[in-house]
Design an enzyme around this catalytic site. Structure first.
Site, PDB file in Angstrom:
ATOM      1  N   VAL A 273       1.210  -1.329   0.138  1.00  0.00           N
ATOM      2  CA  VAL A 273      -0.346  -0.144  -0.148  1.00  0.00           C
ATOM      3  C   VAL A 273       0.866   1.360   0.400  1.00  0.00           C
ATOM      4  O   VAL A 273       1.700   1.220   1.023  1.00  0.00           O
ATOM      5  CB  VAL A 273      -0.857  -0.077   1.259  1.00  0.00           C
ATOM      6  N   HIS A 546      11.018  -3.759  20.090  1.00  0.00           N
ATOM      7  CA  HIS A 546       9.819  -3.807  20.047  1.00  0.00           C
ATOM      8  C   HIS A 546       9.276  -2.624  20.194  1.00  0.00           C
ATOM      9  O   HIS A 546       8.930  -1.665  20.841  1.00  0.00           O
ATOM     10  CB  HIS A 546       9.716  -4.202  22.251  1.00  0.00           C
TER      11      HIS A 546
END
Length: 626
Positions: A273, A546
């Site tokens: 996208v 993370h």
């Protein structure tokens, strides 16, 4: 024909029977290899149909089939009246992705986005290119297809702090219900539904070192923990993992693929996208444009909502390319401003420093009787053995000050046997080759026990910006690791804990000692002094993979907030964000479980909001503008 292909230049040739047996064995192994990541394990690709027949309108377009996006698509498509499209930039996961012990090999493969921070002179100097490396999943399952598979819900204070900051219904009592929902078995063969599959997937070798770690950390006051009922606690534990029978169980498999037979759910793979188009003064998303297989540019219209679940790096990158972000930054790149929001700010991540203990190779474990060929046979035929085990799910949570029940450091432990140094080299292949070689010399007479020291609640915050207007360019990441002195102080206290661990009776009985890794700069300081360890962190410190926070959730009064507590993008009535980018800060744990929980919550928010909208018989944007 098969027999002929096996006519090797042996001193004595087979009469045929042995050739047949060997052919059967080879065919069995090849079949087992193909089954590791078999086509039925993954959702069907709607790409060819999209090319030949085009794309109509969809009620919901989900960008990203990662840990949260797969959950959202699975849950929304439970309503047969809703037509759901998933756009995933990657393809099906590789065979290596499915094998727990080979996780690190996938993180440096075409199934990962290769992102690097802008140069940081005080950390990551021992990595290749002297840059912090940030791999993100590019496959069905997203980063859940390349991560360490630990399923950790975080500390209850993480979420109570979110609630206190104005994020309504995001306290521990609220999210706990969704963690419970995520792992609850649901559905049946005729009406499948997704849920998280968990298993403590540890080899006998891991259990053996586990007993050592449990005993050693108990000497320092850490209890052995069983099942965690209310988030993480101080202590040592085998973490549950998203795996079963020696296979990874990402949400791409257990949510999205499980329900891919639904006629109202389409998944397009290799669909990158590049832009979201807005109308009504930038308040309504109407079209999503993507590039299929690097060649075909296509657009698809949305009736109800666009759900962004491309992750903490790619979701803000897409919004910035679409004109949603800081006005000054967008104008500099000549991108028309749709909404002026703090997109890309508040980038958070854990920081890791890996420290090693040397264990004489005659202690703790017997030499392995399995050669590499035996290990792969054991895995392919029986789904067991060293390749089936999770690399580092044995974990301790500690408070280095000893003044609280809230952890500030997390340790992951892993044993590398002297006869299996290749596995170690694969796990640290992102490091500089000289450092790997210096550590590997110790395998001549020792096993190595690694301690991944993780800063549980870093205070340092970074940001993300576009490099250019080309959607193929990686964004600029300013990680700012260890910018806050408190973060370094906590890391140093974590290292001092390991020095105390070295002095326990359990570790002394094994002759376990901290490994000194030669380094000219660090060796100019007194060994084990604060200055020495600061230098050590400079070389072997790195990011924790993370990433969170680049689309911060918060009340409207928070100038850095990009989404409201129902995960709707401020100023836009039908764009919702459902991934780790919405976290206000880094939780005190691995982030995959919270990301899955966020996916569950986003799906429920959408169901609730559109149920209300149907009752009022009015368009969604009118519903939210009232």
């Amino acid at each position: 024909m098969a027999n002929a292909s096996l006519q090797l230049p042996c001193a004595s040739q087979s009469l045929g029977t042995v050739n047949s047996l060997v052919s059967t064995l080879i065919q069995t192994l090849l079949t087992a290899q193909c089954a590791i990541s078999a086509e039925p394990n993954w959702p069907k690709d709607y790409g060819d149909t999209a090319i030949t027949e085009g794309l109509g309108k969809y009620d919901f377009i989900v960008v990203g089939a990662g840990s949260a996006g797969s959950v959202v698509a699975s849950r929304l498509s439970e309503n047969p009246k809703w037509k759901v499209l998933v756009l995933e930039a990657g393809d099906d996961p590789s065979q290596e992705s499915e094998i727990p012990a080979l996780t690190s090999t996938v993180q440096q493969s075409p199934q990962a986005w290769y992102y690097y921070s802008e140069p940081l002179p005080h950390i990551c100097q021992g990595l290749k290119h002297r840059l912090c490396f940030h791999p993100r999943g590019k496959a069905i399952g997203g980063s859940g297809a390349i991560n360490g598979m630990m399923y950790v819900e975080g500390h209850r204070k993480d979420f109570d702090d979110w609630l206190a900051a104005g994020n309504t219904k995001w306290g521990w009592a609220d999210v706990k219900r969704y963690y419970e929902k995520a792992v609850r078995p649901v559905g049946n063969d005729t009406h499948p539904k997704g849920y998280v599959v968990l298993k403590e997937n540890y080899s006998n070798e891991k259990l053996a070192i586990g007993n050592v770690i449990f005993n050693a950390t108990a000497e320092l006051g850490l209890p052995r923990l069983g099942k965690l009922e209310n988030g993480i606690e101080i202590g040592t534990i085998y973490l549950p993992v998203t795996a079963r029978v020696g296979r990874r169980m990402s949400t791409g498999k257990v949510h999205l693929a499980k329900v891919s037979g639904r006629s109202n759910l389409h998944v397009i793979k290799n669909a990158h996208v590049r832009k979201i188009h807005f109308e009504r003064g930038g308040t309504v998303a109407t079209i999503v444009t993507f590039v299929l297989r690097g060649v075909n540019e296509m657009s698809v219209e949305v009736r109800k909502e666009v759900v962004l679940a491309a992750g903490t790096i790619d979701t803000p990158k897409l919004l910035l390319l679409s004109g949603v972000g800081p006005r000054k930054h967008l104008k500099k790149l000549r991108i028309p401003v749709v909404q002026d929001l703090a997109v890309g700010a508040n980038l958070g991540d854990h920081v890791i420093t890996t420290i090693f203990f040397r264990l004489p190779n005659h202690t703790l474990v017997e030499p392995s009787q399995l050669r590499p060929t035996d290990a792969i046979y054991d895995y392919l035929i029986h789904n067991r053995g060293s390749l089936s085990g999770i690399p580092s799910g044995l974990t301790s949570f500690i408070n280095t000050k000893g003044d609280s029940a809230i952890p500030d450091i997390q340790f992951h432990f892993n044993l590398y046997r002297s006869e299996n140094r290749q596995l170690f080299q694969g796990h640290v292949s992102r490091w500089d080759e000289k450092i790997i070689a210096r550590i590997s010399r110790n395998f001549q007479d020792s096993h190595l026990l690694s301690f991944m020291l993780i800063l549980a609640k870093p205070r340092s915050v970074g940001k993300l910006r576009l490099r250019s207007t080309d959607y193929l360019d990686a964004p600029r990441m300013y990680s700012n690791y260890l910018d806050v002195p408190e973060d370094i102080a906590t890391m140093l206290r974590g290292i001092r804990f390991l020095e105390r661990l070295e002095r326990t009776k359990t570790m002394r009985a094994l002759n376990a000692t901290l490994l000194h890794i030669p380094c000219d700069e660090c060796d100019s300081y007194k060994y084990r002094s604060d200055a020495y360890w600061r230098c050590y962190i400079k070389y072997l410190g790195e990011g924790g993979f993370h990433h969170v926070g680049t689309l911060k959730m918060g009340p409207k009064s928070d100038r850095d907030a990009c989404v409201n507590p129902r995960l709707l993008l401020y100023g836009v009535q039908n764009v919702r964000v459902a991934d780790a980018s919405i976290m206000p800060d880094v939780p005190r744990s691995n982030t995959n479980a919270p990301a899955i929980m966020i996916g569950e919550r986003a799906a429920d928010f959408i169901k609730e909001d559109w149920k209300e909208c149907v009752k009022q018989v009015q368009p969604m944007w009118e519903h939210f503008s009232n």
